[in-house]
Design a protein around this motif. Structure first.
Motif, PDB file in Angstrom:
ATOM      1  N   ILE A 199       0.850  -1.203   0.000  1.00  0.00           N
ATOM      2  CA  ILE A 199       0.000   0.000   0.000  1.00  0.00           C
ATOM      3  C   ILE A 199       0.882   1.249   0.000  1.00  0.00           C
ATOM      4  CG2 ILE A 199      -1.662   1.337   1.355  1.00  0.00           C
ATOM      5  CD1 ILE A 199      -2.743  -1.358   2.443  1.00  0.00           C
ATOM      6  N   PHE A 200       1.910   1.251   0.857  1.00  0.00           N
ATOM      7  CA  PHE A 200       2.782   2.430   0.952  1.00  0.00           C
ATOM      8  C   PHE A 200       3.601   2.646  -0.313  1.00  0.00           C
ATOM      9  CE2 PHE A 200       2.398   1.825   5.657  1.00  0.00           C
ATOM     10  CZ  PHE A 200       1.696   2.982   5.861  1.00  0.00           C
ATOM     11  N   ARG A 201       4.004   1.535  -0.916  1.00  0.00           N
ATOM     12  CA  ARG A 201       4.815   1.686  -2.120  1.00  0.00           C
ATOM     13  C   ARG A 201       4.015   2.342  -3.248  1.00  0.00           C
ATOM     14  NH1 ARG A 201       8.844  -0.308  -5.349  1.00  0.00           N
ATOM     15  NH2 ARG A 201       7.491  -1.530  -6.684  1.00  0.00           N
ATOM     16  N   GLY A 202       2.781   1.887  -3.388  1.00  0.00           N
ATOM     17  CA  GLY A 202       1.908   2.510  -4.379  1.00  0.00           C
ATOM     18  C   GLY A 202       1.722   3.989  -4.072  1.00  0.00           C
ATOM     19  N   ALA A 203       1.529   4.282  -2.786  1.00  0.00           N
ATOM     20  CA  ALA A 203       1.291   5.671  -2.381  1.00  0.00           C
ATOM     21  C   ALA A 203       2.538   6.523  -2.620  1.00  0.00           C
ATOM     22  CB  ALA A 203       0.884   5.718  -0.917  1.00  0.00           C
ATOM     23  N   ILE A 204       3.706   5.977  -2.281  1.00  0.00           N
ATOM     24  CA  ILE A 204       4.965   6.710  -2.478  1.00  0.00           C
ATOM     25  C   ILE A 204       5.168   7.023  -3.958  1.00  0.00           C
ATOM     26  CG2 ILE A 204       7.489   6.408  -2.477  1.00  0.00           C
ATOM     27  CD1 ILE A 204       7.081   4.924   0.244  1.00  0.00           C
ATOM     28  N   SER A 238       2.915   7.362  -6.157  1.00  0.00           N
ATOM     29  CA  SER A 238       1.925   8.318  -6.648  1.00  0.00           C
ATOM     30  C   SER A 238       2.323   9.762  -6.330  1.00  0.00           C
ATOM     31  CB  SER A 238       0.551   8.012  -6.057  1.00  0.00           C
ATOM     32  OG  SER A 238       0.443   8.580  -4.774  1.00  0.00           O
ATOM     33  N   VAL A 239       3.176   9.952  -5.336  1.00  0.00           N
ATOM     34  CA  VAL A 239       3.559  11.322  -4.966  1.00  0.00           C
ATOM     35  C   VAL A 239       4.391  11.977  -6.077  1.00  0.00           C
ATOM     36  CG1 VAL A 239       4.857  12.742  -3.319  1.00  0.00           C
ATOM     37  CG2 VAL A 239       3.424  10.885  -2.499  1.00  0.00           C
ATOM     38  N   GLY A 240       5.163  11.158  -6.764  1.00  0.00           N
ATOM     39  CA  GLY A 240       5.781  11.674  -7.982  1.00  0.00           C
ATOM     40  C   GLY A 240       7.205  12.163  -7.836  1.00  0.00           C
ATOM     41  N   ARG A 241       7.921  12.095  -8.941  1.00  0.00           N
ATOM     42  CA  ARG A 241       9.350  12.439  -8.968  1.00  0.00           C
ATOM     43  C   ARG A 241       9.588  13.924  -8.811  1.00  0.00           C
ATOM     44  NH1 ARG A 241      13.023  10.067 -13.404  1.00  0.00           N
ATOM     45  NH2 ARG A 241      13.563  12.226 -13.061  1.00  0.00           N
ATOM     46  N   GLN A 242       8.611  14.721  -9.270  1.00  0.00           N
ATOM     47  CA  GLN A 242       8.813  16.165  -9.228  1.00  0.00           C
ATOM     48  C   GLN A 242       8.990  16.666  -7.788  1.00  0.00           C
ATOM     49  OE1 GLN A 242       9.381  17.990 -11.835  1.00  0.00           O
ATOM     50  NE2 GLN A 242       9.623  19.829 -10.585  1.00  0.00           N
ATOM     51  N   GLN A 243       8.239  16.047  -6.858  1.00  0.00           N
ATOM     52  CA  GLN A 243       8.347  16.442  -5.454  1.00  0.00           C
ATOM     53  C   GLN A 243       9.734  16.092  -4.904  1.00  0.00           C
ATOM     54  OE1 GLN A 243       5.630  17.623  -3.095  1.00  0.00           O
ATOM     55  NE2 GLN A 243       4.980  18.418  -5.068  1.00  0.00           N
ATOM     56  N   MET A 244      10.231  14.916  -5.309  1.00  0.00           N
ATOM     57  CA  MET A 244      11.556  14.486  -4.873  1.00  0.00           C
ATOM     58  C   MET A 244      12.618  15.434  -5.430  1.00  0.00           C
ATOM     59  SD  MET A 244      12.778  11.994  -3.073  1.00  0.00           S
ATOM     60  CE  MET A 244      14.410  11.477  -2.633  1.00  0.00           C
ATOM     61  N   MET A 245      12.434  15.799  -6.697  1.00  0.00           N
ATOM     62  CA  MET A 245      13.393  16.689  -7.358  1.00  0.00           C
ATOM     63  C   MET A 245      13.414  18.052  -6.661  1.00  0.00           C
ATOM     64  SD  MET A 245      14.819  16.736 -10.866  1.00  0.00           S
ATOM     65  CE  MET A 245      13.663  16.768 -12.204  1.00  0.00           C
ATOM     66  N   ALA A 246      12.218  18.567  -6.312  1.00  0.00           N
ATOM     67  CA  ALA A 246      12.141  19.859  -5.632  1.00  0.00           C
ATOM     68  C   ALA A 246      12.848  19.798  -4.283  1.00  0.00           C
ATOM     69  CB  ALA A 246      10.679  20.270  -5.456  1.00  0.00           C
ATOM     70  N   ALA A 251       2.382  10.598   0.980  1.00  0.00           N
ATOM     71  CA  ALA A 251       2.087   9.199   0.698  1.00  0.00           C
ATOM     72  C   ALA A 251       1.107   8.658   1.734  1.00  0.00           C
ATOM     73  CB  ALA A 251       3.365   8.369   0.701  1.00  0.00           C
ATOM     74  N   PHE A 252       1.274   9.097   2.967  1.00  0.00           N
ATOM     75  CA  PHE A 252       0.418   8.610   4.036  1.00  0.00           C
ATOM     76  C   PHE A 252      -1.050   8.957   3.766  1.00  0.00           C
ATOM     77  CE2 PHE A 252      -1.483   8.841   8.296  1.00  0.00           C
ATOM     78  CZ  PHE A 252      -1.278   7.526   8.667  1.00  0.00           C
ATOM     79  N   ILE A 253      -1.281  10.178   3.287  1.00  0.00           N
ATOM     80  CA  ILE A 253      -2.651  10.608   2.962  1.00  0.00           C
ATOM     81  C   ILE A 253      -3.222   9.742   1.833  1.00  0.00           C
ATOM     82  CG2 ILE A 253      -4.020  12.495   1.997  1.00  0.00           C
ATOM     83  CD1 ILE A 253      -1.954  14.382   3.434  1.00  0.00           C
ATOM     84  N   VAL A 254      -2.393   9.541   0.812  1.00  0.00           N
ATOM     85  CA  VAL A 254      -2.844   8.722  -0.323  1.00  0.00           C
ATOM     86  C   VAL A 254      -3.152   7.289   0.137  1.00  0.00           C
ATOM     87  CG1 VAL A 254      -2.172   7.793  -2.580  1.00  0.00           C
ATOM     88  CG2 VAL A 254      -1.546  10.124  -1.966  1.00  0.00           C
TER      89      VAL A 254
END
Lengths: 247, 217
Positions: B102-107, B109-117, B137-140
């Motif tokens: 579940i967490f992996r899917g959620a993580i 979904s948060v997307g690479r752009q957030q990581m890049m920022a 991810a937790f919210i998702v």
């Protein structure tokens, strides 16, 4: 001659079989504003991501304040903290308010105390004229406001340079103006800026130099009046004719 | 004859049902996040260990894990002498594998752009995860976690086989004592719904509300 903040030599980048950057030499001094223009697919964004240390080059060297970034075992995160980056796509942290977004870097990376980080963040939000929106979430802000928060987020780190990757490309025209106004203001305050944009008004007014990129190379560069009026290369001439003429 | 006293007696099973479900959920949560991160980053090549853990837990019926713990391994691991703890650990271990998915899917979904920022601000990977990726991810993940809690509440009934005095066991005791075959199980069924529905439904709604508020997909 001012101090060179960021420079590169023979910079190349390959994705799979495709060479996106084919050898770029570049430098920018403290206080300068340089603008990169060029057709899509010319490698502008890739070049900027490499200069922002967000991706490593395939070949060539990048220098930050004279030090070879990848050649001397420097802490990349320390350097990234000194290089601001404003993205084309909305990239605010969606679970944090505008203020939360701007103060996260100072708090987590620069290890500032909460009140200090908050003061810093509010100052940055004032600079982009969004102090009244400090407690709103990104989803409640317009695209232009989001980009200005993004600029404030970069500013709050006290960076030596800020890189802008087409910050207005996904905005409506009025929203573009409010972002461009903030950027002009920064340029006049002496913030060092490297900007990918097609807002030629911005380039004319504040750029020290315009670089024209095509096919992974900088094929022409010069002061705005010169490059915009009398482009030497046919590619630049054609590109500018279409950009200005809208055809 | 099934009486009101029988009903009150049956209710005594609820605390253990709740305890097994929520303890195993907590254990699953504590295992799920690290497993998701290990699978994502595979530090020291540990990604295969996470894969193996998930495959094993997905492949064994949870009742068999409980039996294995309580009857097979109590001699080696003293904790498993307790039927209650055997059931809780079995469910918790399986839930860890499920929650990691579940967490992996959620993580993702948060997307690479957030990581890049986050990276552009100078955050290291852990800081970016801790402050930027995981909170979103937790919210998702909330609706998925709601379903997982419901699953644990229902599957806690397997603990009946080990002799744990939970809701299903109590309804069985009442069935034997009263010779009423319908009501004890029917009441148990209603009680299970009364427990699972609000929890799962609350997390579902909380998830959608927060997603809208933060503009998450």
């Amino acid at each position: 001659m001012g101090e060179v903040i960021l420079a590169c030599e023979g910079l190349k980048k390959r994705y799979g079989d495709l060479w996106v950057l084919k050898g770029i030499d570049f430098e920018i001094e403290r206080g300068q504003t340089k603008v990169i223009i060029g057709p899509s697919g010319s490698g502008k964004s890739t070049f900027l991501r490499l200069m922002g240390l967000l991706e490593p080059p395939t070949e060539g060297k990048i220098y930050f304040e004279g030090k070879d970034v990848y050649g001397s075992g420097l802490d990349l995160n320390m350097l990234r903290a000194k290089i601001g980056f404003v993205f084309q796509e909305p990239s605010l942290f969606r679970h944090l308010t505008a203020l939360g977004n701007v103060k996260l870097g100072p708090k987590v990376v620069l290890k500032m105390k909460d009140e200090e980080a908050e003061r810093k963040a509010m100052d940055a939000l004032k600079t982009v004229k969004l102090e009244e929106w400090a407690h709103h979430y990104p989803a409640q802000l317009s695209g232009g406001q989001q980009q200005r928060v993004g600029i404030a987020r970069a500013l709050a780190m006290d960076p030596d340079i800020i890189l802008f990757d087409e910050p207005t490309a996904s905005l409506d025209i009025e929203l573009t103006w409010e972002v461009i106004d903030v950027m002009k203001d920064l340029a006049r305050r002496g913030v060092t800026m490297l900007v990918v944009t097609h807002e030629l008004g911005f380039a004319k007014e504040v750029a020290d130099e315009i670089l024209f990129m095509d096919d992974g190379r900088i094929i022409e560069s010069g002061p705005p009046e010169e490059l915009l009026k009398n482009p030497k290369t046919p590619r630049a001439r054609e590109f500018l004719r279409r950009l200005i003429g809208g055809v | 004859m099934f009486t009101f006293e029988n009903f009150l007696f049956l209710l005594q099973g609820v605390p253990n049902t709740l305890a097994i479900s929520f303890l195993s959920f907590a254990l699953g949560f504590a295992l799920g996040i690290p497993t998701a991160l290990v699978k994502q980053f595979s530090p020291f090549g540990l990604g295969h260990v996470a894969d193996a853990y998930i495959s094993v837990m997905r492949g064994i019926p949870v009742l068999v894990i409980m039996l294995l713990f309580h009857f097979g391994m109590a001699g080696i691991i003293p904790v498993f002498k307790s039927a209650f703890l055997s059931a809780t650990f079995a469910l918790g271990l399986r839930s860890g594998a499920f929650q990691s998915q579940i967490f992996r899917g959620a993580i993702n979904s948060v997307g690479r752009q957030q990581m890049m920022a986050a990276t552009s601000l100078g955050m290291n990977r852990w800081q970016a995860f801790r402050h930027v990726i995981l909170p979103q991810a937790f919210i998702v993940a909330l609706p998925g976690l709601g379903s997982e809690i419901a699953l644990l509440i229902k599957d806690s009934s397997y603990a009946f086989v080990l002799g744990v005095l939970e809701l299903t066991k109590y309804s069985d005791i009442v069935r034997k004592a009263t010779r009423s075959f319908l009501y004890p199980y029917l009441i148990a069924a209603i009680l299970y719904i009364m427990i699972t529905f609000p929890v799962a439904n609350y997390l579902d709604r909380l998830g959608s509300r927060l997603k809208t508020k933060y503009g998450l997909r």
